[in-house]
Design a protein around this motif. Sequence first.
Motif, PDB file in Angstrom:
ATOM      1  N   SER B  90       0.972  -0.735   0.113  1.00  0.00           N
ATOM      2  CA  SER B  90       0.185  -0.026  -0.034  1.00  0.00           C
ATOM      3  C   SER B  90       1.070   1.244  -0.451  1.00  0.00           C
ATOM      4  N   ASN B  91       0.427   2.420  -0.439  1.00  0.00           N
ATOM      5  CA  ASN B  91       1.094   3.110  -0.171  1.00  0.00           C
ATOM      6  C   ASN B  91       1.407   3.823   0.869  1.00  0.00           C
ATOM      7  N   GLN B  92       3.048   4.413   1.422  1.00  0.00           N
ATOM      8  CA  GLN B  92       3.100   4.729   3.040  1.00  0.00           C
ATOM      9  C   GLN B  92       2.846   5.869   3.001  1.00  0.00           C
ATOM     10  N   VAL B  93       2.703   6.687   2.623  1.00  0.00           N
ATOM     11  CA  VAL B  93       2.278   8.492   2.763  1.00  0.00           C
ATOM     12  C   VAL B  93       0.221   8.042   3.737  1.00  0.00           C
ATOM     13  N   ALA B  94      -0.554   7.134   2.561  1.00  0.00           N
ATOM     14  CA  ALA B  94      -1.316   7.219   3.431  1.00  0.00           C
ATOM     15  C   ALA B  94      -1.598   6.444   4.193  1.00  0.00           C
ATOM     16  N   THR B  95      -1.062   4.984   4.287  1.00  0.00           N
ATOM     17  CA  THR B  95      -1.250   4.497   5.167  1.00  0.00           C
ATOM     18  C   THR B  95      -0.264   4.775   6.642  1.00  0.00           C
ATOM     19  N   GLY B  96       0.335   5.865   6.197  1.00  0.00           N
ATOM     20  CA  GLY B  96       0.668   5.864   7.391  1.00  0.00           C
ATOM     21  C   GLY B  96       0.248   7.112   7.767  1.00  0.00           C
ATOM     22  N   LEU B  97      -0.356   7.767   7.269  1.00  0.00           N
ATOM     23  CA  LEU B  97      -1.828   9.055   8.138  1.00  0.00           C
ATOM     24  C   LEU B  97      -3.135   7.661   8.671  1.00  0.00           C
ATOM     25  N   ALA B  98      -2.906   6.877   7.657  1.00  0.00           N
ATOM     26  CA  ALA B  98      -3.943   6.215   8.089  1.00  0.00           C
ATOM     27  C   ALA B  98      -3.554   6.136   9.884  1.00  0.00           C
ATOM     28  N   LEU B  99      -2.662   5.472  10.335  1.00  0.00           N
ATOM     29  CA  LEU B  99      -1.890   4.601  11.718  1.00  0.00           C
ATOM     30  C   LEU B  99      -1.940   5.670  12.280  1.00  0.00           C
ATOM     31  N   THR B 100      -1.900   6.679  12.290  1.00  0.00           N
ATOM     32  CA  THR B 100      -1.660   8.269  13.290  1.00  0.00           C
ATOM     33  C   THR B 100      -3.483   8.609  13.525  1.00  0.00           C
ATOM     34  N   LEU B 101      -4.276   8.250  11.880  1.00  0.00           N
ATOM     35  CA  LEU B 101      -5.945   8.446  12.774  1.00  0.00           C
ATOM     36  C   LEU B 101      -6.597   7.421  13.570  1.00  0.00           C
ATOM     37  N   PHE B 102      -5.317   6.021  12.909  1.00  0.00           N
ATOM     38  CA  PHE B 102      -6.767   4.852  13.795  1.00  0.00           C
ATOM     39  C   PHE B 102      -5.419   5.114  15.677  1.00  0.00           C
ATOM     40  N   GLY B 103      -4.826   5.597  15.396  1.00  0.00           N
ATOM     41  CA  GLY B 103      -3.350   5.409  17.304  1.00  0.00           C
ATOM     42  C   GLY B 103      -4.637   6.690  17.704  1.00  0.00           C
ATOM     43  N   LEU B 104      -4.713   7.608  17.205  1.00  0.00           N
ATOM     44  CA  LEU B 104      -5.412   8.847  18.443  1.00  0.00           C
ATOM     45  C   LEU B 104      -6.924   8.459  18.756  1.00  0.00           C
ATOM     46  N   GLY B 105      -7.375   7.821  17.924  1.00  0.00           N
ATOM     47  CA  GLY B 105      -8.931   7.469  18.400  1.00  0.00           C
ATOM     48  C   GLY B 105      -8.309   6.180  19.309  1.00  0.00           C
ATOM     49  N   LEU B 106      -7.811   5.042  18.895  1.00  0.00           N
ATOM     50  CA  LEU B 106      -7.617   4.300  19.988  1.00  0.00           C
ATOM     51  C   LEU B 106      -6.667   4.773  21.570  1.00  0.00           C
ATOM     52  N   SER B 107      -6.305   5.361  21.384  1.00  0.00           N
ATOM     53  CA  SER B 107      -5.174   5.723  22.765  1.00  0.00           C
ATOM     54  C   SER B 107      -6.463   6.264  22.997  1.00  0.00           C
ATOM     55  N   SER B 108      -7.212   7.439  22.404  1.00  0.00           N
ATOM     56  CA  SER B 108      -8.578   7.766  23.073  1.00  0.00           C
ATOM     57  C   SER B 108      -9.347   7.099  23.774  1.00  0.00           C
ATOM     58  N   LEU B 109      -9.576   5.818  22.975  1.00  0.00           N
ATOM     59  CA  LEU B 109     -10.453   4.615  23.512  1.00  0.00           C
ATOM     60  C   LEU B 109     -10.368   3.729  24.782  1.00  0.00           C
ATOM     61  N   ILE B 110      -8.989   4.014  24.446  1.00  0.00           N
ATOM     62  CA  ILE B 110      -8.003   3.205  26.129  1.00  0.00           C
ATOM     63  C   ILE B 110      -8.080   3.996  27.347  1.00  0.00           C
ATOM     64  N   GLY B 111      -7.976   5.162  26.774  1.00  0.00           N
ATOM     65  CA  GLY B 111      -7.532   6.305  27.848  1.00  0.00           C
ATOM     66  C   GLY B 111      -8.207   6.987  28.830  1.00  0.00           C
ATOM     67  N   LYS B 112      -9.508   6.327  28.180  1.00  0.00           N
ATOM     68  CA  LYS B 112     -10.805   7.124  28.818  1.00  0.00           C
ATOM     69  C   LYS B 112     -11.027   6.553  30.578  1.00  0.00           C
ATOM     70  N   PRO B 113     -10.328   5.475  30.959  1.00  0.00           N
ATOM     71  CA  PRO B 113     -10.942   5.241  32.413  1.00  0.00           C
ATOM     72  C   PRO B 113      -9.908   6.070  33.116  1.00  0.00           C
ATOM     73  N   TYR B 114      -7.968   6.672  31.940  1.00  0.00           N
ATOM     74  CA  TYR B 114      -7.174   7.296  33.243  1.00  0.00           C
ATOM     75  C   TYR B 114      -6.952   8.256  33.250  1.00  0.00           C
ATOM     76  N   ALA B 115      -7.904   9.469  32.689  1.00  0.00           N
ATOM     77  CA  ALA B 115      -8.096  10.671  32.646  1.00  0.00           C
ATOM     78  C   ALA B 115      -7.868  11.256  34.246  1.00  0.00           C
ATOM     79  N   GLY B 116      -7.130  11.769  35.106  1.00  0.00           N
ATOM     80  CA  GLY B 116      -6.855  12.685  35.696  1.00  0.00           C
ATOM     81  C   GLY B 116      -6.219  11.636  36.769  1.00  0.00           C
ATOM     82  N   ILE B 117      -5.651  10.890  36.528  1.00  0.00           N
ATOM     83  CA  ILE B 117      -4.980   9.623  37.510  1.00  0.00           C
ATOM     84  C   ILE B 117      -3.675   9.945  37.294  1.00  0.00           C
ATOM     85  N   LYS B 118      -3.135  10.067  38.868  1.00  0.00           N
ATOM     86  CA  LYS B 118      -1.473   9.914  38.933  1.00  0.00           C
ATOM     87  C   LYS B 118      -0.843   9.012  38.108  1.00  0.00           C
TER      88      LYS B 118
END
Lengths: 360, 310
Positions: B90-118
């Motif tokens: 696959s095209n590297q530019v497009a795939t890299g962008l997809a990785l960034t968009l996916f990572g941003l979504g995934l991280s806030s999904l996982i991170g929901k319960p961890y906001a505000g914790i030390k």
Amino acid sequence: MLVLEKRKVPSRFWARATPLLAVILTMLAGGALFALLGKDPVEAVRTIFWDPLFSEFAFYYRSQILVKAWPLILIAVGLSLGFRAGIWNIGAEGQYIMGAILGGAVGLAFYPAEGWYIFPLMILAGALGGLLWAMVPAILRTKFGTNEILVSLMLVYVAENILSSVSFGILKNPQGFGFPGSRNLNDYAASANMDLIEGTGLHWGGAAALLAVMLAWGLLTRHILGYRIRLSGEAPRAARFGGVDPDRLVLICLGVSGALAGLAGLFEVTGPAGQLSPDFNVGYGFTAIIVAFLGRLHPLGILLAGLLLGLTEVGGGIAQQNLGLPSASIKAFQGMLLFFLLAMDVFTDYRLRFRREEAI
Amino acid sequence: MDYSAIDPALLLATLMISATPILLAAIGELVVEKAGVLNLGVEGMMITGAICGFAIAVESGNPFLGLIAAALAGAALSLVFAFLTQILLSNQVATGLALTLFGLGLSSLIGKPYAGIKPPASPRLDIPLLSDIPVLGPILFRHDPMVYVSLALVAAVWFFLKYTRAGLILRAVGENHDAAHALGYKVVRIRFLAIMFGGACAGLGGAYLSLIRVPQWTEGMTAGAGWIALALVVFASWRPWRVLLGAYLFGGITVLQLNLQAAGLAIPVEYLSMSPYIVTILVLVYISARKGRGNLDAPASLGRTFHATH
């Protein structure tokens, strides 16, 4: 042994089938993701893809799908021109913000005057704002060869800071009790971006999006410029020998995509969002990248893809309310969609063949 | 306005800390690009590393385990990119962008319960004797171990690329994958390894942000650090020590603007906050203008798809 064999001509069948397959695979993988989160996968997928269209409140959701789809389509049509030519504007979010700021500022400057000319002036200013913001990476690339991917993206963060600055500063509503954000442009009759037909979700941004789809389609199939864009993407060397000026193409592609993103921002800020505030932008500029690819960089495809992503945005909202899914899960979902699309794309350009290990 | 609150020694010490996340991500991406692959997903891998490291550190109470988990998470995510670009072409530019968009979504999904914790505190490594040197001690030798790890990593990458056979092969793959393939080197395998190294480094950089530098989890907390790391590699002309220089320059600007904000400089906060991004653009312009058109330092096969026909 399985090998990939390059097709002489990309398969038209696969080019159309991959988006559908990608959507189906995303539903499956998304279901698995929701199951991992401890939600009922069938219900989650149904909520996102089915409920917005056919549930009890579908009459409201349907117009919401359109409201979300217009900015995505408008931005993605612009982006697709550049993407076809190998010009990567990934800072549409910044151009969207700057269009909203400049267009909104023009409207606020006229407040509280009334006049038919105010809204058209705002539209012009909105397009200009996006255009100017996109000209920064365009000129830097043509003059110095600076990478437009990085510059356009950095400018998103700059635009966000400018947005925050004006929302707290010069464009703040003087009657807003000190809260950040401008006057409500939707309440100000001269600048309100109302539904053209009440309750349908078709506002001026929708008209602009449909117009952009048609113009882009005409450009790509009927105009020499569209031919040059396609040629530069598919055969850059041939394009150069054929007398295509790559600098002009960069300026045009970035300029058009910037102006369209700026327009999307203006229609959003005068309509659904209502006011300039530090967080009025919700990432349409990034989601539009997915729309552009899902639509195969083709105007009509983008129209469909925009509607689909609009659907997932609305469905994600419903899932958030009814099932307690985090709002971000829809972003992960959309990212997955792009992954599957890019993965399946291999069948468009290549053929899967069995080949026996040759004796050397 | 009170500039006396700005202590130069402290400024330099925090400079090293603020530079470490982008230094880690950039040195990883440098290896990836040297192998001829452009992975624009650094931001996505960083933020995924940030939340995975944070979650594991909180759950286990051990920040070290968190860092390991972050590196693994970054590498795992980069594997998706490697599979798509190297196997499915696959095209590297497009795939890299997809990785960034996916990572941003995934991280806030996982991170929901961890906001505000030390997160659990990370131990500081005061190097004995050296840390007692006046002025230099507090600046250079009183940091957490990751600061030194990142420096060691720069040295290791430099040594690997310049003096080892494996490094030479990796560069050959990046310069001309067809020739490397003809010589019998496993282009795809080498690129897989390079991409995973880059992913691990990005994950580590992200976790450094959430566990040590901030330390907290907030949605989208990398705020473009991954993209700045990408810019740093260009700035450094693909040379490890220049990545270090660039990261510290950038860290310096970030720290300085934060200090000026705290000191109440008459410039609005927003203008100071946008300065690192503007500086990045200016530096990119300077670099590209000096070299003229066509980046001669970039690996020749950078971003091109490799498809072995036989």
